[in-house]
Design a protein around this motif. Sequence first.
Motif, PDB file in Angstrom:
ATOM      1  N   UNK A   1      -9.299  -0.387   5.131  1.00 15.08           N
ATOM      2  CA  UNK A   1     -10.371  -1.379   4.964  1.00 15.08           C
ATOM      3  C   UNK A   1      -9.947  -2.369   3.878  1.00 15.08           C
ATOM      4  N   UNK A   2     -10.792  -3.376   3.683  1.00 13.73           N
ATOM      5  CA  UNK A   2     -10.457  -4.392   2.674  1.00 13.73           C
ATOM      6  C   UNK A   2     -10.393  -3.792   1.269  1.00 13.73           C
ATOM      7  N   UNK A   3     -10.852  -2.567   1.121  1.00 15.77           N
ATOM      8  CA  UNK A   3     -10.786  -1.936  -0.203  1.00 15.77           C
ATOM      9  C   UNK A   3      -9.469  -1.174  -0.417  1.00 15.77           C
ATOM     10  N   UNK A   4      -8.596  -1.114   0.584  1.00 17.16           N
ATOM     11  CA  UNK A   4      -7.283  -0.479   0.397  1.00 17.16           C
ATOM     12  C   UNK A   4      -6.311  -1.497  -0.188  1.00 17.16           C
ATOM     13  N   UNK A   5      -5.859  -1.243  -1.405  1.00 18.49           N
ATOM     14  CA  UNK A   5      -4.901  -2.163  -2.038  1.00 18.49           C
ATOM     15  C   UNK A   5      -3.466  -1.735  -1.779  1.00 18.49           C
ATOM     16  N   UNK A   6      -2.529  -2.529  -2.321  1.00 18.27           N
ATOM     17  CA  UNK A   6      -1.080  -2.278  -2.161  1.00 18.27           C
ATOM     18  C   UNK A   6      -0.711  -0.844  -2.549  1.00 18.27           C
ATOM     19  N   UNK A   7      -1.318  -0.355  -3.633  1.00 17.44           N
ATOM     20  CA  UNK A   7      -0.974   0.974  -4.156  1.00 17.44           C
ATOM     21  C   UNK A   7      -1.293   2.067  -3.125  1.00 17.44           C
ATOM     22  N   UNK A   8      -2.389   1.900  -2.405  1.00 16.14           N
ATOM     23  CA  UNK A   8      -2.750   2.899  -1.387  1.00 16.14           C
ATOM     24  C   UNK A   8      -1.672   2.953  -0.303  1.00 16.14           C
ATOM     25  N   UNK A   9      -1.220   1.783   0.115  1.00 15.10           N
ATOM     26  CA  UNK A   9      -0.186   1.763   1.162  1.00 15.10           C
ATOM     27  C   UNK A   9       1.131   2.337   0.624  1.00 15.10           C
ATOM     28  N   UNK A  10       1.400   2.088  -0.656  1.00 15.51           N
ATOM     29  CA  UNK A  10       2.629   2.637  -1.251  1.00 15.51           C
ATOM     30  C   UNK A  10       2.557   4.171  -1.242  1.00 15.51           C
ATOM     31  N   UNK A  11       1.382   4.710  -1.587  1.00 15.91           N
ATOM     32  CA  UNK A  11       1.255   6.176  -1.628  1.00 15.91           C
ATOM     33  C   UNK A  11       1.332   6.783  -0.232  1.00 15.91           C
ATOM     34  N   UNK A  12       0.786   6.061   0.761  1.00 17.16           N
ATOM     35  CA  UNK A  12       0.888   6.546   2.146  1.00 17.16           C
ATOM     36  C   UNK A  12       2.356   6.568   2.576  1.00 17.16           C
ATOM     37  N   UNK A  13       3.082   5.476   2.248  1.00 18.06           N
ATOM     38  CA  UNK A  13       4.501   5.401   2.627  1.00 18.06           C
ATOM     39  C   UNK A  13       5.268   6.550   1.972  1.00 18.06           C
ATOM     40  N   UNK A  14       4.990   6.795   0.704  1.00 19.10           N
ATOM     41  CA  UNK A  14       5.686   7.852  -0.033  1.00 19.10           C
ATOM     42  C   UNK A  14       5.378   9.226   0.568  1.00 19.10           C
ATOM     43  N   UNK A  15       4.104   9.437   0.919  1.00 14.02           N
ATOM     44  CA  UNK A  15       3.719  10.734   1.501  1.00 14.02           C
ATOM     45  C   UNK A  15       4.399  10.925   2.857  1.00 14.02           C
TER      46      UNK A  15
END
Length: 450
Positions: free
Chosen positions: A336-350
């Motif tokens: 959602x619009x509340x997901x920032x860059x950091x959230x995507x970085x953590x998903x990529x890392x996981x």
Amino acid sequence: MGQIRQMLDRQQGRVSFHMPGHKGGYPFGGAFDVTELPGTDDLHEPAGPYLHLQQKAAHLCGAACSFLLVGGSTLGVEAMLLSVLKPGEAVILPRNAHVSAWSACVLGGFRPLSVYPRYEADGPEGYAEEDFMRALEEHPEARALLVTRPDMYGRCLPLDRIARRCREKKVRLLVDEAHGAHLPFLKGMDGAPASAGALGADMWCQSLHKTLPALTQTALLHLRDEALFPRAKAALRLLETSSPSSLLLLSAESALEEMEARGAERLALLRARIDAFAEALDLRFARCIFPGMDPLRLTIDVRNAGLSGYEASARLAEKGVDMEMADEKRIVGIPSIENGEEDFRRLAEALESLPGGSAPKETERIQAYGEPCMDLREAFFSEKKWVPLKGAAGQICGAAFGLYPPGTPLAAPGERITKELAARMQRAMEQGCGAFGTNGKGEVSCVIPR
Ligand SMILES: Cc1ncc(COP(=O)(O)O)c(C=O)c1O
């Protein structure tokens, strides 16, 4: 500042010998959780800020009128069916409709006419336009047709022809748009599907809380034609709490105001984030893109981790990253619009931390729904017993059960439980998927034969 917020600000500092019992002292937003008072509005008889927000919602979403809901799209779907059908009438349902559609059939005594999903080469089970067009020809007795659009994977069925045919046949077209509250704000975005309101639906409902920044339970029910208003209002009176939380309604206001002011811009930014994430995705994984798809849904094929989607999702959760849903091959996220860059970085890392391996054995194409053999309502109201899922094949389901998410009954009341269905559910649960309709001991409700 929105009208609901102003109304609630005016309530501050009063002495309450009224509900709610926390008297505003509840630390998490309690000051905004007030009930129907002389200075506040009443969701069931709105005349002030709630009515204003409903009118705004209708305007933003292309409806003749709209209702704010505090019972999610669960309430929305149930209210839609109860608004257009009478007991004994038939409704065409995708067999994988959310459990709320089946609940409405129990409540109203409606006859579900299931359309079974197709299993195509590399997609999850789903539907083509023709499936519903054919069902309309095959079932001239149907009075309503429900479509889930978008589905969990963001797939949006073309609706124009279905809507036209429904009108010709005087069949009400209802759309479960639980996953599409953001669609009206995607207008103008390249390749983005339109909301059901622009495509001829008679009624449609949207969970604000799924894709917009609103509190859980908030949703909207929309009507194309005001003639449906009295039945919809009566259905909501029947089903919804008589004490709707003003805190929830405040959050609906704040979400809709944000979308009106900055929705298009923030959704465009979100799309750019998702696309950039997908481009940089670990080479073992693939983003799944389906025809007519909501560009903001994120489905990732994880088979090359040697894991099922359920297992991959459980491993991501251990890393603190929660996905919305999984199936045998994929994980599904609702950004959602509340997901920032950091959230995507953590998903990529996981995702990078997942092992490599060969794809697990494919089983998802087995048709795994119950087989109708008894009236749904009769089954629901009959004497029932708990039966271990493992030994339930051959029994008749007494209360819907299935995997959660997505909340589709694998067996609906009155359906015979098959070996395949029990095995599919058992396997998914063993791999970490949640379930509904069980008693916590792996048992499901079955009809005691008379
Ligand atoms: C397709 C669909 N319809 C309806 C619902 C019910 O929505 P809510 O959680 O807002 O009650 C869900 C919830 O997961 C859903 O996935």
